[in-house]
Design a protein around this motif. Structure first.
Motif, PDB file in Angstrom:
ATOM      1  N   ASP A 100       0.895  -0.870   0.248  1.00  0.00           N
ATOM      2  CA  ASP A 100      -0.406  -0.159  -0.074  1.00  0.00           C
ATOM      3  C   ASP A 100       1.038   1.310   0.108  1.00  0.00           C
ATOM      4  N   THR A 101       1.838   1.114   0.540  1.00  0.00           N
ATOM      5  CA  THR A 101       3.101   2.488   0.087  1.00  0.00           C
ATOM      6  C   THR A 101       3.384   2.605  -0.758  1.00  0.00           C
ATOM      7  N   ALA A 102       3.700   1.752  -1.575  1.00  0.00           N
ATOM      8  CA  ALA A 102       4.340   1.648  -3.136  1.00  0.00           C
ATOM      9  C   ALA A 102       2.674   2.260  -4.026  1.00  0.00           C
ATOM     10  N   ALA A 103       2.337   1.982  -3.628  1.00  0.00           N
ATOM     11  CA  ALA A 103       1.031   2.069  -4.565  1.00  0.00           C
ATOM     12  C   ALA A 103       0.423   3.273  -4.661  1.00  0.00           C
ATOM     13  N   LYS A 170       8.200   6.472   6.305  1.00  0.00           N
ATOM     14  CA  LYS A 170      10.577   7.156   6.714  1.00  0.00           C
ATOM     15  C   LYS A 170      10.837   6.803   6.195  1.00  0.00           C
ATOM     16  N   ASP A 171      11.772   8.166   6.027  1.00  0.00           N
ATOM     17  CA  ASP A 171      13.495   7.740   4.932  1.00  0.00           C
ATOM     18  C   ASP A 171      14.540   6.861   5.985  1.00  0.00           C
ATOM     19  N   ASP A 172      15.367   6.532   5.203  1.00  0.00           N
ATOM     20  CA  ASP A 172      16.240   5.414   6.021  1.00  0.00           C
ATOM     21  C   ASP A 172      17.479   6.315   6.732  1.00  0.00           C
ATOM     22  N   GLU A 177      14.521   8.293   0.729  1.00  0.00           N
ATOM     23  CA  GLU A 177      13.414   7.560   0.547  1.00  0.00           C
ATOM     24  C   GLU A 177      13.815   6.454   0.571  1.00  0.00           C
ATOM     25  N   LEU A 178      13.508   5.763   1.283  1.00  0.00           N
ATOM     26  CA  LEU A 178      13.174   4.190   1.416  1.00  0.00           C
ATOM     27  C   LEU A 178      12.717   3.246   0.039  1.00  0.00           C
ATOM     28  N   VAL A 183      13.708  -3.298  -0.472  1.00  0.00           N
ATOM     29  CA  VAL A 183      13.063  -3.835   1.161  1.00  0.00           C
ATOM     30  C   VAL A 183      12.166  -4.937   0.556  1.00  0.00           C
ATOM     31  N   GLN A 184      11.450  -5.009  -0.088  1.00  0.00           N
ATOM     32  CA  GLN A 184      10.575  -6.278  -0.315  1.00  0.00           C
ATOM     33  C   GLN A 184      11.482  -7.313  -0.528  1.00  0.00           C
ATOM     34  N   ARG A 185      12.381  -7.639  -1.343  1.00  0.00           N
ATOM     35  CA  ARG A 185      14.386  -8.120  -1.198  1.00  0.00           C
ATOM     36  C   ARG A 185      14.731  -8.473  -0.314  1.00  0.00           C
ATOM     37  N   VAL A 186      14.732  -8.042   0.431  1.00  0.00           N
ATOM     38  CA  VAL A 186      15.685  -8.236   1.996  1.00  0.00           C
ATOM     39  C   VAL A 186      14.736  -9.150   2.819  1.00  0.00           C
ATOM     40  N   ILE A 187      13.229  -8.820   3.107  1.00  0.00           N
ATOM     41  CA  ILE A 187      12.424  -9.647   3.278  1.00  0.00           C
ATOM     42  C   ILE A 187      11.926 -10.869   2.681  1.00  0.00           C
TER      43      ILE A 187
END
Length: 232
Positions: A100-103, A170-172, A177-178, A183-187
């Motif tokens: 939802d953040t990406a969208a 939030k920013d990293d 900006e994240l 982030v998805q690849r990390v998860i």
């Protein structure tokens, strides 16, 4: 028994597999302290990936015990989550918040991220969910996965989703900006787990009891001593 150390995507989003919390599991109970720790672990690996420190080991997320469940030729492979459902539910809520953040800035990304949460190639509606939580949590969890988070209300499920939504805005640590794709690849690829699959004739409840209700819990002194000796 089978045990290994796959990345998290091998456990949660592999093929058309469905995971379902066992009936005797408690409802979702994790709170902000646990959510904050999960975010810190992921952002630590995010920083490593961002700065090219790919040689560092993945984050170990713990063990999951699964048992074959309701397997037939007509249905997708299904497994009971005997141990680890709190962690797995948390990961899915984080992935929903990521979607939802990406969208918000790239609406076309919704479908891309949604493919991690649901098996969109499933032939039957009951095979679409990749995770089915405990009975009491299903309405709020399903509303979030289906893109209606407002219906989750003030449940623990809804609170966790909103917490992750706020953190992803939030920013990293570098003030940037994240990168949500990263982030998805990390998860999915930088979190390792141990997967233990029980045999058909095993008693899943006894396995759960053995893991969670026997022995003496470690004290803080035990943990500190173990950490010091690990360093030595």
């Amino acid at each position: 028994k089978k045990a290994g150390a796959p990345a998290l995507n091998e456990l949660s989003v592999r093929g058309d597999r469905t995971s379902q919390a066992a009936r005797y599991q408690r409802p979702y109970t994790w709170a902000e302290k646990a959510w904050r720790q999960r975010c810190a672990d992921i952002l630590d690996k995010y920083a490593s990936l961002k700065h090219g420190r790919t040689g560092q080991s993945a984050h170990f997320f713990g063990s999951f015990v699964l048992a074959p469940f309701n397997i037939s030729a007509r249905s997708a492979p299904s497994f009971l989550v005997v141990d680890g459902q709190q962690r797995l539910t948390t990961v899915f809520l984080l992935l929903a918040a990521l979607r939802d953040t990406a969208a918000t800035t790239h609406p076309d990304d919704y479908t891309h991220f949604q493919g991690v949460l649901e098996n969109e190639r499933a032939r039957r509606d009951e095979d679409r969910p990749r995770l089915v939580p405990t009975q009491s949590d299903r309405p709020s969890f399903q509303s979030i996965v289906e893109g209606h988070p407002e219906s989750a209300g003030d449940s623990k499920i809804g609170q966790a989703y909103r917490y992750f939504l706020a953190q992803l805005a939030k920013d990293d640590d570098d003030g940037d900006e994240l990168d949500l794709e990263m982030v998805q690849r990390v998860i999915l690829n930088r979190i390792d787990v141990v997967e233990i699959t029980a045999d058909r004739d095993d008693n899943p409840h006894r396995i759960f009891e053995s893991l969670n209700a026997r022995g003496v819990p470690l004290t803080q002194a035990d943990l500190l001593r173990n950490y010091v000796f690990m360093l030595l």
